[in-house]
Design an enzyme around this catalytic site. Structure first.
Site, PDB file in Angstrom:
ATOM      1  N   LYS A 155      -2.107  -1.521  -3.875  1.00  0.00           N
ATOM      2  CA  LYS A 155      -3.006  -0.377  -3.801  1.00  0.00           C
ATOM      3  C   LYS A 155      -2.214   0.918  -3.867  1.00  0.00           C
ATOM      4  CE  LYS A 155      -6.162   1.732  -0.603  1.00  0.00           C
ATOM      5  NZ  LYS A 155      -6.630   1.764   0.756  1.00  0.00           N
ATOM      6  N   LYS A 213       0.848  -1.195   0.000  1.00  0.00           N
ATOM      7  CA  LYS A 213       0.000   0.000   0.000  1.00  0.00           C
ATOM      8  C   LYS A 213       0.880   1.240   0.000  1.00  0.00           C
ATOM      9  CE  LYS A 213      -3.631   2.449   2.397  1.00  0.00           C
ATOM     10  NZ  LYS A 213      -4.733   2.357   3.350  1.00  0.00           N
TER      11      LYS A 213
HETATM   12  C1  PBG Z   1      -7.407   3.597   5.238  1.00  0.00           C
HETATM   13  C2  PBG Z   1      -7.845   3.233   3.882  1.00  0.00           C
HETATM   14  C3  PBG Z   1      -7.737   4.093   2.810  1.00  0.00           C
HETATM   15  C4  PBG Z   1      -8.333   3.445   1.723  1.00  0.00           C
HETATM   16  C5  PBG Z   1      -8.772   2.192   2.153  1.00  0.00           C
HETATM   17  N1  PBG Z   1      -8.445   2.071   3.496  1.00  0.00           N
HETATM   18  C6  PBG Z   1      -7.242   5.479   2.719  1.00  0.00           C
HETATM   19  C7  PBG Z   1      -5.921   5.839   3.264  1.00  0.00           C
HETATM   20  O1  PBG Z   1      -5.025   5.015   3.429  1.00  0.00           O
HETATM   21  O2  PBG Z   1      -5.775   7.021   3.552  1.00  0.00           O
HETATM   22  C8  PBG Z   1      -8.436   4.068   0.369  1.00  0.00           C
HETATM   23  C9  PBG Z   1      -9.422   3.503  -0.571  1.00  0.00           C
HETATM   24  C10 PBG Z   1      -9.732   4.379  -1.717  1.00  0.00           C
HETATM   25  O3  PBG Z   1      -9.123   5.460  -1.928  1.00  0.00           O
HETATM   26  O4  PBG Z   1     -10.645   4.004  -2.461  1.00  0.00           O
HETATM   27  N2  PBG Z   1      -7.222   2.681   6.160  1.00  0.00           N
END
Ligand code: PBG
Length: 335
Positions: free
Chosen positions: A258, A204
């Protein structure tokens, strides 16, 4: 993947022969997208009978639990195997200690139980991270401006256990703290939750493409600073592979990359290196970009949606989390 053998010289080889008709193109198509490849992320909010639009994500709404159950029924009818739940929490419920995250009666846990009761065959995935409950907007506990790792992992374990207890099939730790997969796996085993799946957000990245999501869960206003001390630097591919190896070694069953499209190289490398179930998250900003361009009439939204998702299959992903899930399933059904 074996290297392509050299082709015969022109005109013995004419690539266009196999592109001439729809039947021939169908016959030689290498990858297909199917509703069974999709996980549909859903936003939750309190109340009943509510579907509230998210301004930065046209077509996406926050649903009260009863409406989430209706969406779960729709997913099952469309052949989508899983949904993923994200709560919007009122500022009043957010604290610096994030206690609401492991309240067995919180919005997420109530939704898990309601969906599993109504549509038991549908897989319910949840997010493990503190940001929806954190007055400071971060995925971890914060002290003196520092995101605390080990204290956060203890909180995440509590959160994982109540979600497993509520009936979640798949837990998705998205927090990027070190050691969380091992800690959650050990706690699940000790509590007898032996079959709960962990889909780790292993690779991520600290991305600008999460903006609309933070609006959807109400975290944008709360967030102070950025997430660069725990999410991966977008410049680092080798590091992403190390994170995947680590999370698998700690007990993750499946892994995620991601965001999605800007990181297809990571998807392909992860699948090639590990051969494990590999998912990509086509995140909120990717969705918003496609919808915005389509809304302006600058691209054909339907075709761009399908092409963007097929790309994940070509890159080696087993499936994709996408806000387009029901629309894709309907489009595929219509042929
Ligand atoms: C946070 C989380 C995020 C997303 C999923 N879980 C945002 C972040 O890390 O700030 C993002 C998903 C998306 O942008 O569609 N735990």
């Amino acid at each position: 993947m074996p290297p392509s053998p050299a082709s015969a010289p022109f005109p013995a080889a004419r690539a266009r022969r196999l592109r001439r008709t729809a039947a021939l193109r169908d016959l030689v198509r290498e990858h297909r997208l199917s509703a069974s490849d999709l996980i549909w992320p859903l936003f939750l909010r309190d109340g009943t009978g509510i579907e509230e639009p998210v301004a930065s994500m046209p077509g996406v709404v926050r649903r009260s639990v009863d409406r989430v159950v209706a969406a779960a029924e729709e997913a099952a009818a469309l052949g989508i195997p899983a949904i993923c739940l994200f709560p919007y929490t009122d500022a009043a419920v957010k604290t610096v200690g994030c206690e609401e995250a492991w309240n067995p009666e919180n919005l997420t846990n109530r939704a898990i139980r309601a969906v599993k009761a109504a549509v038991p065959g549908l897989a319910v995935m949840t997010d493990i991270a503190l940001d929806p409950y954190n007055a400071l907007g971060h995925d971890g506990l914060v002290r003196d401006g520092i995101i605390l790792n080990d204290e956060t992992v203890e909180a995440l374990v509590r959160m994982a256990l109540v979600q497993a207890e509520a009936g979640a099939d798949i837990l998705g730790p998205s927090d990027m703290m070190d050691g969380r997969i091992g800690a959650i796996r050990a706690a699940l085993e000790a509590a007898g939750h032996r079959d709960v799946v962990i889909l780790s957000y292993a690779a991520k990245f600290a991305s600008a493409f999460y903006g609309p999501f933070r609006d959807a869960v109400g975290a944008s206003g709360a967030l102070k600073g950025d997430k660069t001390t725990y999410q991966i630097d977008p410049a680092n591919g080798e590091e992403a592979l190390r994170m995947v190896a680590r999370d698998l070694a700690e007990g993750a069953d499946m892994v995620m990359v991601k965001p999605g499209l800007p990181y297809l190289d990571i998807c392909a490398r992860v699948k090639a290196a590990f051969g494990v179930p590999t998912f990509a998250y086509q995140v909120s900003g990717e969705y918003a970009m496609l919808m915005a361009a389509a809304g302006q009439g600058w691209i054909d939204g339907e075709r761009a949606m399908l092409e963007s998702l097929l790309a994940f299959r070509r890159a080696g992903c087993d499936g994709v989390l996408t806000y387009f899930a029901p629309r894709v399933a309907r489009a595929l059904r219509a042929g």
